[in-house]
Scaffold this motif. Sequence first.
Motif, mmCIF file in Angstrom:
data_model
loop_
_atom_site.group_PDB
_atom_site.id
_atom_site.type_symbol
_atom_site.label_atom_id
_atom_site.label_comp_id
_atom_site.label_asym_id
_atom_site.label_seq_id
_atom_site.Cartn_x
_atom_site.Cartn_y
_atom_site.Cartn_z
ATOM 1 N N SER A 17 21.774 -35.715 24.261
ATOM 2 C CA SER A 17 21.704 -34.667 25.279
ATOM 3 C C SER A 17 22.382 -35.105 26.562
ATOM 4 C CB SER A 17 20.232 -34.336 25.590
ATOM 5 O OG SER A 17 19.564 -33.865 24.448
ATOM 6 N N ARG A 66 22.003 -24.470 21.596
ATOM 7 C CA ARG A 66 22.041 -25.881 22.002
ATOM 8 C C ARG A 66 22.130 -26.071 23.507
ATOM 9 N NH1 ARG A 66 26.110 -28.827 20.765
ATOM 10 N NH2 ARG A 66 27.696 -27.221 20.377
ATOM 11 N N ASN A 83 21.950 -29.956 24.396
ATOM 12 C CA ASN A 83 21.221 -30.724 23.388
ATOM 13 C C ASN A 83 22.000 -30.762 22.080
ATOM 14 O OD1 ASN A 83 18.941 -31.027 25.156
ATOM 15 N ND2 ASN A 83 18.299 -28.950 24.601
ATOM 16 N N ASN A 84 21.612 -31.692 21.238
ATOM 17 C CA ASN A 84 22.226 -31.817 19.923
ATOM 18 C C ASN A 84 23.754 -31.785 20.036
ATOM 19 O OD1 ASN A 84 22.326 -32.099 17.148
ATOM 20 N ND2 ASN A 84 22.017 -29.918 16.737
ATOM 21 N N GLU A 86 27.660 -32.293 19.842
ATOM 22 C CA GLU A 86 28.597 -32.459 18.737
ATOM 23 C C GLU A 86 29.907 -33.003 19.286
ATOM 24 O OE1 GLU A 86 28.947 -28.536 17.188
ATOM 25 O OE2 GLU A 86 26.878 -28.473 16.423
ATOM 26 N N ASP A 89 31.964 -30.857 21.462
ATOM 27 C CA ASP A 89 31.549 -30.540 22.834
ATOM 28 C C ASP A 89 32.305 -31.355 23.863
ATOM 29 O OD1 ASP A 89 28.158 -30.307 21.623
ATOM 30 O OD2 ASP A 89 29.565 -28.670 22.058
#
Length: 124
Positions: A17, A66, A83-84, A86, A89
């Motif tokens: 995160s 997310r 969050n979460n 990838e 991102d």
Amino acid sequence: QVQLKESGGGSAQAGGSLILHCRASGDAPSRYSLGWFRQVPGKERERVACISTRGVPPVGDSVKGRVTISADNAGNTLTLQMNNLEPGDAAVYYCAAGGLGLSWTCDRVKYVYWGQGTQVTVSS
């Protein structure tokens, strides 16, 4: 005019995160929609999430479920919780203000004030 300054970018592991902050000052930021956009080299700047005192538009499809965007009532502080994470991102994230006179907007072309951006790197 509205001045915008991002902070909080950096590196994170996939699945982790990050929280991005944006400090807005100047011409009553609460009158505008405030948003986060991101850009990678060679691609257009894309919508992440936006907010205004009159509503919260849908977040971008690539981050749905997310991210959470929030702002104080005065529009002076904008926050993006991601969050979460990838690898996709990873980008330069920009804070922006625009849409004066509109209820809310997340249309990039209607945003007229931009911060300098903060880099987010995601390692797999």
